[in-house]
Design a protein around this motif. Structure first.
Motif, PDB file in Angstrom:
ATOM      1  N   UNK A 169       0.701  -1.541  -0.190  1.00 26.86           N
ATOM      2  CA  UNK A 169      -0.114   0.084  -0.113  1.00 26.86           C
ATOM      3  C   UNK A 169       0.820   1.284   0.044  1.00 26.86           C
ATOM      4  N   UNK A 170       1.673   1.303   0.600  1.00 25.27           N
ATOM      5  CA  UNK A 170       2.830   2.528   0.708  1.00 25.27           C
ATOM      6  C   UNK A 170       3.749   2.966  -0.387  1.00 25.27           C
ATOM      7  N   UNK A 171       4.112   1.394  -1.022  1.00 23.41           N
ATOM      8  CA  UNK A 171       5.074   1.308  -2.298  1.00 23.41           C
ATOM      9  C   UNK A 171       4.711   1.996  -2.904  1.00 23.41           C
ATOM     10  N   UNK A 172       5.105   2.660  -4.213  1.00 25.39           N
ATOM     11  CA  UNK A 172       5.083   3.200  -5.041  1.00 25.39           C
ATOM     12  C   UNK A 172       4.869   2.951  -6.677  1.00 25.39           C
ATOM     13  N   UNK A 173       5.124   2.036  -6.535  1.00 24.88           N
ATOM     14  CA  UNK A 173       5.504   0.928  -7.861  1.00 24.88           C
ATOM     15  C   UNK A 173       4.354  -0.614  -7.395  1.00 24.88           C
ATOM     16  N   UNK A 174       4.306  -1.079  -8.929  1.00 25.90           N
ATOM     17  CA  UNK A 174       3.720  -2.792  -8.219  1.00 25.90           C
ATOM     18  C   UNK A 174       4.407  -3.643  -7.788  1.00 25.90           C
ATOM     19  N   UNK A 175       4.414  -4.131  -7.553  1.00 22.30           N
ATOM     20  CA  UNK A 175       4.820  -5.544  -6.548  1.00 22.30           C
ATOM     21  C   UNK A 175       5.602  -6.643  -8.041  1.00 22.30           C
ATOM     22  N   UNK A 176       4.266  -7.065  -8.840  1.00 20.68           N
ATOM     23  CA  UNK A 176       4.699  -8.264  -9.558  1.00 20.68           C
ATOM     24  C   UNK A 176       5.497  -7.526 -10.882  1.00 20.68           C
ATOM     25  N   UNK A 177       5.438  -8.858 -11.243  1.00 19.47           N
ATOM     26  CA  UNK A 177       5.785  -7.711 -13.082  1.00 19.47           C
ATOM     27  C   UNK A 177       5.202  -7.916 -13.693  1.00 19.47           C
ATOM     28  N   UNK A 178       5.124  -7.138 -15.110  1.00 24.53           N
ATOM     29  CA  UNK A 178       3.676  -7.147 -15.654  1.00 24.53           C
ATOM     30  C   UNK A 178       4.955  -6.177 -16.825  1.00 24.53           C
ATOM     31  N   UNK A 179       3.927  -7.199 -18.424  1.00 27.95           N
ATOM     32  CA  UNK A 179       4.806  -6.732 -18.739  1.00 27.95           C
ATOM     33  C   UNK A 179       3.238  -6.317 -20.532  1.00 27.95           C
ATOM     34  N   UNK A 190      19.558   3.712  -0.279  1.00 31.66           N
ATOM     35  CA  UNK A 190      18.287   2.487  -0.882  1.00 31.66           C
ATOM     36  C   UNK A 190      18.006   4.093  -1.926  1.00 31.66           C
ATOM     37  N   UNK A 191      17.394   3.966  -2.780  1.00 30.76           N
ATOM     38  CA  UNK A 191      16.690   4.434  -3.683  1.00 30.76           C
ATOM     39  C   UNK A 191      15.647   4.932  -2.913  1.00 30.76           C
ATOM     40  N   UNK A 192      14.865   6.040  -3.584  1.00 32.37           N
ATOM     41  CA  UNK A 192      13.931   6.885  -3.319  1.00 32.37           C
ATOM     42  C   UNK A 192      12.121   5.761  -4.235  1.00 32.37           C
ATOM     43  N   UNK A 193      11.307   6.247  -2.417  1.00 32.41           N
ATOM     44  CA  UNK A 193      10.358   5.871  -2.572  1.00 32.41           C
ATOM     45  C   UNK A 193      10.558   4.421  -1.754  1.00 32.41           C
ATOM     46  N   UNK A 194      11.645   3.439  -1.800  1.00 30.97           N
ATOM     47  CA  UNK A 194      11.472   2.515  -1.635  1.00 30.97           C
ATOM     48  C   UNK A 194      10.835   2.078   0.364  1.00 30.97           C
ATOM     49  N   UNK A 195      10.732   1.539   0.931  1.00 32.34           N
ATOM     50  CA  UNK A 195       9.410   1.446   1.602  1.00 32.34           C
ATOM     51  C   UNK A 195       9.792   0.378   2.466  1.00 32.34           C
ATOM     52  N   UNK A 196      10.690   0.830   4.731  1.00 30.58           N
ATOM     53  CA  UNK A 196      10.580  -0.317   5.358  1.00 30.58           C
ATOM     54  C   UNK A 196       9.680  -0.402   7.232  1.00 30.58           C
ATOM     55  N   UNK A 197       9.327  -1.399   6.680  1.00 26.74           N
ATOM     56  CA  UNK A 197       8.261  -1.814   8.014  1.00 26.74           C
ATOM     57  C   UNK A 197       9.312  -2.503   8.800  1.00 26.74           C
ATOM     58  N   UNK A 198       9.716  -1.710  10.138  1.00 26.14           N
ATOM     59  CA  UNK A 198      10.504  -2.555  11.154  1.00 26.14           C
ATOM     60  C   UNK A 198       8.533  -3.054  12.252  1.00 26.14           C
ATOM     61  N   UNK A 199       9.122  -4.078  12.335  1.00 22.78           N
ATOM     62  CA  UNK A 199       8.088  -5.239  13.345  1.00 22.78           C
ATOM     63  C   UNK A 199       8.423  -4.937  14.495  1.00 22.78           C
ATOM     64  N   UNK A 200       9.901  -4.777  14.990  1.00 25.11           N
ATOM     65  CA  UNK A 200      10.340  -4.299  15.956  1.00 25.11           C
ATOM     66  C   UNK A 200      11.032  -2.764  16.437  1.00 25.11           C
ATOM     67  N   UNK A 216      10.380   4.873   3.167  1.00 22.83           N
ATOM     68  CA  UNK A 216       9.615   5.827   4.210  1.00 22.83           C
ATOM     69  C   UNK A 216       9.709   4.559   4.913  1.00 22.83           C
ATOM     70  N   UNK A 217      10.380   4.653   6.538  1.00 19.48           N
ATOM     71  CA  UNK A 217      10.437   3.802   7.693  1.00 19.48           C
ATOM     72  C   UNK A 217       8.855   3.869   8.277  1.00 19.48           C
ATOM     73  N   UNK A 218       8.693   2.663   8.524  1.00 18.21           N
ATOM     74  CA  UNK A 218       7.710   2.178   8.899  1.00 18.21           C
ATOM     75  C   UNK A 218       7.744   1.403  10.542  1.00 18.21           C
ATOM     76  N   UNK A 219       7.858   2.321  11.477  1.00 19.76           N
ATOM     77  CA  UNK A 219       7.936   1.238  12.582  1.00 19.76           C
ATOM     78  C   UNK A 219       6.367   0.664  12.960  1.00 19.76           C
ATOM     79  N   UNK A 220       6.053  -0.537  13.394  1.00 22.60           N
ATOM     80  CA  UNK A 220       4.891  -0.726  13.867  1.00 22.60           C
ATOM     81  C   UNK A 220       4.700  -2.409  14.149  1.00 22.60           C
ATOM     82  N   UNK A 221       4.287  -2.394  15.488  1.00 20.67           N
ATOM     83  CA  UNK A 221       4.500  -4.067  16.525  1.00 20.67           C
ATOM     84  C   UNK A 221       3.595  -4.297  16.966  1.00 20.67           C
ATOM     85  N   UNK A 222       2.381  -3.846  16.355  1.00 22.66           N
ATOM     86  CA  UNK A 222       1.323  -4.059  16.520  1.00 22.66           C
ATOM     87  C   UNK A 222       0.531  -4.072  15.893  1.00 22.66           C
TER      88      UNK A 222
END
Length: 378
Positions: free
Chosen positions: A146-156, A274-284, A306-312
């Motif tokens: 949701x937070x990442x500004x690009x696709x997850x899968x490969x698209x042709x 890391x390149x602009x637009x990358x996302x880190x989800x930190x569960x710790x 974007x460093x998203x801190x969420x342990x819950x």
């Protein structure tokens, strides 16, 4: 037994037992009393509990009448003076939350903290850490997508091709493994790092690449938890992780050590790669985080990352999280309540003894006693 269910603090959406779990306890001869509104955020209103035979009470009444008191988080400070319960059961993180341990000692309560259960095969049905981490790993990937500004899968397409997202997962415990499975389902290319070589087979079976670093300390006797590593290993680890971080679009970190600050796995130098637009989800995040810029319950933008801190994250799925948590609790209650619905504390049972923190005004868990001894001697 009279089992009381408390309403959790405002930040928590889960509840210790949903109505369906309460019903099973009632059928076995127990009485269940529920603080009014306790299950509303988990989509179980008072009427749902009443339908299965539970009684709705005020908080003061639950605190006074319950013989076993259930609360995921520790009761409020003002609650302790009103508690008449013999047993307190939840997830209290006693290795880092000594104040509540001391309050339980003062009240001479028997406190069970399910996060302290020995992580054995027999304990799996009661393992709240695993049931909740599974949800957190799943939601971490969805939050990243949701937070990442690009696709997850490969698209042709006729308009051009889109390369798949590169996901790096640090830690292949329950949360990490579920994150791998979810990221693969979304079409990402996944790499995984863990200090335990034993998890390599599981990682690869899910379709991810395992990042190997030689020389890890043996974690076989740590009950499934991470252990401290040598400085030499940490240097090798950082170098290998740095190579993966630089080419990653999404990073999910899960590394925690019970009772200690979370290790920094992604350094500032790595973040800069890391390149602009990358996302880190930190569960710790609740124990300091695996990056130097993580803030719990916040999103930090560090030079375009974007460093998203969420342990819950488990609390973002309150109904299913409560259902699984409640099943864990119900299974544990079977160890301390006999078939006639009477309390039966069997100290010969390694699970009962292992999860117990305080009893008869003393700390009986050796790990907790060792962690809190400096504070108690002051």
């Amino acid at each position: 037994m009279i089992i009381g269910i408390l309403k959790e603090p405002s930040f928590e959406t889960r509840v210790s037992l949903l109505a369906e779990s309460a019903a099973a306890l009632i059928k076995k001869g127990n009485k269940v009393i529920v603080e009014s509104g306790a299950g509303e955020k988990s989509f179980n209103n008072n009427q749902e509990y009443e339908k299965v035979g539970a009684e709705i009470k005020s908080r003061a009444e639950v605190l006074k009448q319950a013989e076993i008191l259930l609360s995921i988080h520790p009761p409020l400070d003002e609650d302790f003076s009103k508690i008449n319960s013999k047993i307190l059961l939840g997830v209290y993180q006693p290795l880092s939350n000594g104040e509540n341990v001391l309050k339980s000692i003062e009240k001479k309560m028997t406190t069970f903290s399910l996060d302290m259960l020995p992580r054995t095969t027999r304990a799996q049905a009661m393992d709240v850490l695993s049931s909740q981490a599974n949800i957190a790993g799943y939601k971490a990937v969805l939050l990243a997508a949701h937070s990442y500004g690009r696709y997850f899968p490969m698209f042709m397409t006729a308009a051009g091709s889109i390369a798949p997202a590169k996901v790096l997962i640090l830690g292949a415990g329950v949360a990490g493994l579920q994150a791998i499975a979810t990221a693969k389902r979304l079409g990402a290319v996944v790499e995984v790092f863990d200090t335990r070589p034993a998890v390599k087979e599981e990682v690869m079976s899910l379709g991810a690449k395992f990042v190997e670093v030689d020389g890890a300390a043996d974690a076989s006797s740590a009950g499934g938890y991470a252990v401290e590593q040598t400085e030499e290993y940490k240097q090798k680890q950082q170098q290998r992780i740095a190579e993966s971080v630089a080419k990653s679009d999404i990073i999910i970190t899960t590394a925690q050590i019970p009772g200690k600050k979370a290790p920094i796995l992604i350094t500032e130098e790595m973040l800069n790669s890391m390149r602009d637009g990358s996302v880190i989800i930190d569960l710790a995040a609740s124990t300091g985080g695996n990056t130097p810029h993580t803030k719990n319950n916040e999103t930090v933008n560090y030079k375009g990352v974007s460093i998203i801190g969420n342990s819950s994250l488990q609390s973002t799925m309150p109904s299913d999280a409560s259902k699984l948590y409640g099943k864990n609790v119900s299974n544990f209650l079977q160890l301390i309540i006999d078939k006639d619905a009477n309390l039966n504390l069997n100290w010969e049972d390694d699970l009962v003894k292992g999860a117990c923190i305080t009893h008869n005004g003393e700390i009986i868990n050796d790990r907790v006693k060792s962690a809190l001894s400096p504070a108690m001697n002051n």
